[in-house]
Design an enzyme around this catalytic site. Structure first.
Site, mmCIF file in Angstrom:
data_model
loop_
_atom_site.group_PDB
_atom_site.id
_atom_site.type_symbol
_atom_site.label_atom_id
_atom_site.label_comp_id
_atom_site.label_asym_id
_atom_site.label_seq_id
_atom_site.Cartn_x
_atom_site.Cartn_y
_atom_site.Cartn_z
ATOM 1 N N ARG A 79 70.311 4.176 54.159
ATOM 2 C CA ARG A 79 70.637 3.748 55.674
ATOM 3 C C ARG A 79 71.438 4.601 56.370
ATOM 4 O O ARG A 79 71.063 5.239 57.219
ATOM 5 C CB ARG A 79 71.178 2.463 55.814
ATOM 6 C CG ARG A 79 71.944 1.866 57.229
ATOM 7 C CD ARG A 79 72.356 0.725 57.430
ATOM 8 N NE ARG A 79 73.183 0.163 56.381
ATOM 9 C CZ ARG A 79 74.345 0.374 56.230
ATOM 10 N NH1 ARG A 79 75.070 1.495 56.858
ATOM 11 N NH2 ARG A 79 75.238 0.091 55.038
ATOM 12 N N TYR A 103 58.642 1.952 81.494
ATOM 13 C CA TYR A 103 57.955 1.267 80.510
ATOM 14 C C TYR A 103 58.362 -0.224 80.419
ATOM 15 O O TYR A 103 59.781 -0.530 80.316
ATOM 16 C CB TYR A 103 58.197 1.878 79.251
ATOM 17 C CG TYR A 103 57.820 1.179 77.896
ATOM 18 C CD1 TYR A 103 56.649 0.684 77.728
ATOM 19 C CD2 TYR A 103 58.509 0.967 77.091
ATOM 20 C CE1 TYR A 103 56.272 -0.269 76.768
ATOM 21 C CE2 TYR A 103 58.296 0.211 75.619
ATOM 22 C CZ TYR A 103 57.091 -0.294 75.564
ATOM 23 O OH TYR A 103 56.730 -1.252 74.658
ATOM 24 N N ASP A 131 62.984 10.300 78.603
ATOM 25 C CA ASP A 131 62.077 9.612 77.611
ATOM 26 C C ASP A 131 60.822 10.565 77.747
ATOM 27 O O ASP A 131 60.025 10.627 78.827
ATOM 28 C CB ASP A 131 61.560 8.137 77.988
ATOM 29 C CG ASP A 131 60.555 7.683 77.028
ATOM 30 O OD1 ASP A 131 60.083 8.345 76.323
ATOM 31 O OD2 ASP A 131 60.689 6.550 77.075
ATOM 32 N N LYS A 146 53.912 7.242 69.035
ATOM 33 C CA LYS A 146 52.637 7.715 69.915
ATOM 34 C C LYS A 146 52.353 9.107 69.697
ATOM 35 O O LYS A 146 51.865 9.649 68.645
ATOM 36 C CB LYS A 146 53.248 7.556 71.430
ATOM 37 C CG LYS A 146 53.907 6.419 71.840
ATOM 38 C CD LYS A 146 53.144 5.099 71.562
ATOM 39 C CE LYS A 146 53.805 3.679 72.126
ATOM 40 N NZ LYS A 146 54.821 3.339 71.725
#
Length: 396
Positions: free
Chosen positions: A59, A112, A185, A210
């Site tokens: 982690r 978004y 972004d 993406k």
């Protein structure tokens, strides 16, 4: 350049060279040129607190994730990158690291849908308020800032799905004047087409699902920062919150980044021809693409982007029913959410990706169709859209 950006590449190495080499040296034992997938949760320590390379628990850090983060930092020309389980996990971690209850964020007025939902339903319940403002209007963003309270100015450019363009340099100046950070972004543009940190932004956000991944086979997110003090805050919160990219997901994104440049050029080539067809089709009432000279953000996009991307939106004569018919009538374009993969996708934002903003000030037009133009043979893409548009009008 930080250690995370290293490899044997200099700061002046070209983008394609960095995409292939940055973040990882061939394995000194085997000579493997591709990072292994370190599918391990924990690491043997050489005595209590004697960590090998700083690894103790995956982690906190994992070598495959480290390689991806080094690559992303190099491509965005940042000091440090962080890989997450999703883009929204990256966004939430950033807000937790930089804001406290009572703080305020300016967000795009056509953000978004998932980002809007995060701020409207999650961060607001935590006490962080938000104000939408058009990223293309610097003065409107300035007016939305609450001096002393606004901690982040959030920008998408191009925006999703209306492809508005924000002037990164101008927005950075406005944010910094108010003591806030500019967050960009960069998912739609990708690091190949645009590097916001070099234009004054403080943080870059990606959904690596993406274009970075590029093959619709992984979900992931990333933050890239240019300030090491901010990096320390993000690192603490990433570890404390724990929404990190797993090693296999990190490996898939790293693999995708190696071909980002060649894929983006093909996405752009195909999008330009699709736009030309749409602009001439009688069933299309408006084409929205930053590469068009009549696009209101064209000059800014031309200044801060290498090319104009593979995302295209358009509006259809006949309203929502005709738009839905186009979305359901394609054969090469796949009806589906997401974007940025090698395959072409088509969607109706109002009822799919942006359903969460229905009935709000961020609601998108009902006749809007969004395309993620893939890298197939462009003649097939053009023909597919033409027949779907023709059929949508015949059904009216």
């Amino acid at each position: 350049m930080s250690e995370q950006q290293q490899g044997n590449q200099s700061e002046k190495a070209g983008f394609e060279t960095r995409a292939i080499h940055a973040g990882y040296e061939p394995d000194p034992t085997t000579g493997a040129v591709i990072p292994p997938i370190f599918a391990t949760s924990t690491y043997k320590q050489d005595g209590v607190g004697g960590l090998r390379g700083g690894y103790e628990y995956s982690r906190s850090a994992n070598p495959t994730r480290t390689a991806l983060e080094g690559n992303l930092a190099a491509l965005e020309e940042g000091e440090r990158a962080f890989a997450f389980a999703s883009g929204l996990a990256a966004e939430d971690t950033l807000v937790r690291a930089t804001c406290r209850p009572g703080d305020h964020v300016v967000i795009p007025d056509d953000a978004y849908g998932g980002t809007y939902r995060l701020f409207d339903k999650v961060e607001q319940a935590w006490g962080v308020e938000h104000t939408p403002a058009p990223v293309s209007d610097v003065e409107a963003v300035r007016a939305a800032i609450r001096p002393g309270t606004t901690k982040l100015v959030w920008c998408e450019t191009p925006t999703n799905p209306l492809l508005n363009i924000g002037d990164i340099e101008a927005l950075a100046a406005v944010a910094h004047e108010a003591g806030a950070l500019l967050v960009v972004d960069n998912t739609f543009a990708s690091p190949y087409l645009q590097q916001p940190l070099t234009l004054g932004a403080d943080v870059v956000v990606h959904s690596t699902t993406k274009y970075a991944g590029g093959h619709s086979d992984v979900v992931g997110g990333a933050l890239v920062v240019r300030d090491l003090d901010l990096a320390e805050k993000v690192a603490f919160h990433q570890n404390a919150i724990g929404a990190v990219a797993g090693p296999f997901d990190a490996w898939l994104v790293l693999r995708g980044l190696k071909t980002l440049a060649v894929r983006m050029d093909r996405h752009c080539d195909n999008a330009e021809q699709v736009v030309a067809m749409l602009a001439a089709h009688p069933a299309v009432t408006e084409v929205i693409y930053p590469g068009l000279p009549e696009h209101p953000g064209h000059a800014v996009a031309a200044r801060q982007m290498k090319r104009f991307g593979g995302m295209v939106s358009f509006r259809v004569a006949g309203g929502v029913e005709a738009a839905l018919a186009v979305c359901e009538g394609t054969e090469v374009f796949t009806l589906g959410e997401s974007l940025g993969g090698v395959e072409s996708l088509i969607e109706h934002p109002g009822r799919m990706t942006h359903a969460s903003v229905s009935g709000t000030a961020l609601e998108v037009p009902e006749d809007l169709v969004r395309l993620s133009v893939g890298i197939e043979s462009v003649a097939d893409l053009v023909a597919d859209l033409e027949q779907a548009l023709d059929r949508s009008q015949q059904a009216r």
